[in-house]
Enzyme design. Structure first.
Site, PDB file in Angstrom:
ATOM      1  N   MET A  71       6.302   2.525  13.867  1.00  0.00           N
ATOM      2  CA  MET A  71       6.301   2.405  15.376  1.00  0.00           C
ATOM      3  C   MET A  71       7.989   2.377  16.063  1.00  0.00           C
ATOM      4  SD  MET A  71       3.107  -0.316  16.532  1.00  0.00           S
ATOM      5  CE  MET A  71       4.273  -1.906  16.149  1.00  0.00           C
ATOM      6  N   GLY A  72       8.672   3.043  15.172  1.00  0.00           N
ATOM      7  CA  GLY A  72       9.988   3.297  15.600  1.00  0.00           C
ATOM      8  C   GLY A  72      10.869   1.942  15.252  1.00  0.00           C
ATOM      9  N   HIS A 104      11.443   1.415   6.333  1.00  0.00           N
ATOM     10  CA  HIS A 104      11.178   2.752   6.877  1.00  0.00           C
ATOM     11  C   HIS A 104      11.538   3.924   5.897  1.00  0.00           C
ATOM     12  CE1 HIS A 104      10.529   0.446  10.680  1.00  0.00           C
ATOM     13  NE2 HIS A 104       9.267   0.700  10.269  1.00  0.00           N
ATOM     14  N   GLY A 125       4.573   0.068   4.055  1.00  0.00           N
ATOM     15  CA  GLY A 125       5.085  -0.901   3.196  1.00  0.00           C
ATOM     16  C   GLY A 125       4.254  -2.137   3.008  1.00  0.00           C
ATOM     17  N   GLU A 126       4.718  -2.884   1.919  1.00  0.00           N
ATOM     18  CA  GLU A 126       3.874  -3.883   1.467  1.00  0.00           C
ATOM     19  C   GLU A 126       4.071  -5.447   2.084  1.00  0.00           C
ATOM     20  OE1 GLU A 126       4.381  -4.745  -2.800  1.00  0.00           O
ATOM     21  OE2 GLU A 126       2.898  -3.104  -3.170  1.00  0.00           O
ATOM     22  N   VAL A 135      11.299  -4.113   1.767  1.00  0.00           N
ATOM     23  CA  VAL A 135      12.788  -3.999   1.605  1.00  0.00           C
ATOM     24  C   VAL A 135      13.403  -5.093   2.441  1.00  0.00           C
ATOM     25  CG1 VAL A 135      14.860  -2.561   1.983  1.00  0.00           C
ATOM     26  CG2 VAL A 135      12.850  -1.385   1.496  1.00  0.00           C
ATOM     27  N   SER A 176      11.613  -4.611  12.212  1.00  0.00           N
ATOM     28  CA  SER A 176      11.971  -4.233  13.419  1.00  0.00           C
ATOM     29  C   SER A 176      12.122  -5.465  14.404  1.00  0.00           C
ATOM     30  CB  SER A 176      11.299  -3.246  14.180  1.00  0.00           C
ATOM     31  OG  SER A 176      10.923  -2.127  13.273  1.00  0.00           O
TER      32      SER A 176
HETATM   33  O1  PAF Z   1       3.197  -0.710  10.408  1.00  0.00           O
HETATM   34  C1  PAF Z   1       3.399  -0.294  11.586  1.00  0.00           C
HETATM   35  O2  PAF Z   1       4.505   0.110  12.255  1.00  0.00           O
HETATM   36  C2  PAF Z   1       2.193   0.032  12.687  1.00  0.00           C
HETATM   37  O3  PAF Z   1       1.076  -0.934  12.277  1.00  0.00           O
HETATM   38  C3  PAF Z   1       1.463   1.286  12.185  1.00  0.00           C
HETATM   39  C4  PAF Z   1       0.893   1.487  10.607  1.00  0.00           C
HETATM   40  C5  PAF Z   1       2.571   2.583  12.414  1.00  0.00           C
HETATM   41  C6  PAF Z   1       0.231   1.531  13.111  1.00  0.00           C
HETATM   42  O4  PAF Z   1       0.757   1.722  14.597  1.00  0.00           O
END
Ligand code: PAF
Length: 283
Positions: A32-33, A39, A149-150, A178, A188
């Site tokens: 989701m940026g 990430h 990610g876990e 991480v 985020s």
């Molecule tokens: O983990 C996330 O950032 C979100 O839940 C995902 C997997 C990108 C789905 O929108």
């Protein structure tokens, strides 16, 4: 080659057709940026596992509840694209909400069992939104491998289940959380924390590590392990959303860890309005 940015599903279908014709395997990292090292560690692992790595950057509205932070979710388009490129991503999908959910959209994916309990109970509809968008991304990209990610362990279980149940032919890989130097899981949402909240937030991982250490020293009862986590939350004035011990494979709640069992401790807590989650394996 500079990163290719795609924003329409039509262009993405065309890209996927070309990639499949060229016989290239693809690793997908859905995000989701507002990217952080968690990430980019997924992206780097993708580079090791496939010919090309793609990332999606999309703040998915269907996974947010009406009182949640959809409108304030942090964004950094240019910074994200630079991080993707540095981590070896060659294609980034940045759709707007209409491209993913065009007018008349009415098909949702519901993963029944893995979506129950923990965040599934606290955030009704959340995993339906996650499962729907991830299924759509898997359909558009047709990746051989997808990395998550876990830290969002229940999400990982939901996505593994949907990929298996719907025979999507994608290998869903979970990668270790991480952490910041003091142990706080990267997220985020950490950007929402004030300086004071950021200092107190470390109590979440401190509690989890204390419980992990207690398990190694022989404590196996859930009640005792959970109390170690709760003591840290209380000391840091973090409002508990849940603290639970569950089986790692089935996500069933546990009262005791038996020999050979893999269990996980899960925490969600609020610092002010910010809700943070974390988990660790015990056993
Ligand atoms: O983990 C996330 O950032 C979100 O839940 C995902 C997997 C990108 C789905 O929108």
């Amino acid at each position: 080659m500079p990163i290719r940015v795609i924003s329409s599903t039509a262009e993405l279908h065309e890209y996927t057709r070309g990639r499949l014709r060229a016989g290239q395997s693809l690793a997908l990292v859905p995000t989701m940026g507002f990217l952080h090292d968690g990430h980019t560690s997924l992206m780097r692992e993708g580079v090791r596992r496939a010919d090309v790595v793609a990332a999606s950057i999309f703040v998915n509205p269907t996974q947010f509840g009406p009182k949640e932070d959809l409108s304030t979710y942090p964004k950094d388009r240019d910074g994200d694209l630079a991080k993707c490129e540095a981590a070896g991503v060659s294609v980034a999908f940045l759709p707007d909400a209409h491209a993913v959910y065009p007018p008349g959209f009415q098909t949702y994916v519901n993963v029944e069992k893995a979506s129950q309990g923990l965040c599934g109970d606290r955030r009704p509809g959340h995993f339906r939104g996650v499962a729907t968008v991830v299924t759509k991304l898997f359909t558009l990209f047709r990746p051989e491998v997808a990395l998550f990610g876990e830290k969002d362990f229940q999400q990982l279980c939901v996505i593994r289940a949907l990929a298996k149940d719907l025979d999507l032919g994608v290998d869903v890989v979970g990668m270790p959380t991480v952490r910041e130097a003091d142990g706080l899981a990267k997220s985020s949402r950490n950007s929402y924390l004030s300086a004071d909240e950021r200092q107190r937030a470390v109590a979440i991982s401190r509690g989890l590590f204390a419980a992990q250490a207690a398990f190694v020293s022989g404590t196996t009862r859930a009640e005792s392990l959970l109390e170690l986590v709760r003591a840290q939350l209380r000391a840091a004035a973090i409002r508990e959303d849940y603290v639970e011990l569950r089986d790692e494979a089935t996500l069933e709640p546990l009262v005791q860890i038996v020999a050979g069992q893999r269990a996980r401790l899960f925490v969600a807590g609020f610092l002010g309005k910010t809700r943070l989650i974390d988990n660790v394996r015990v056993g």
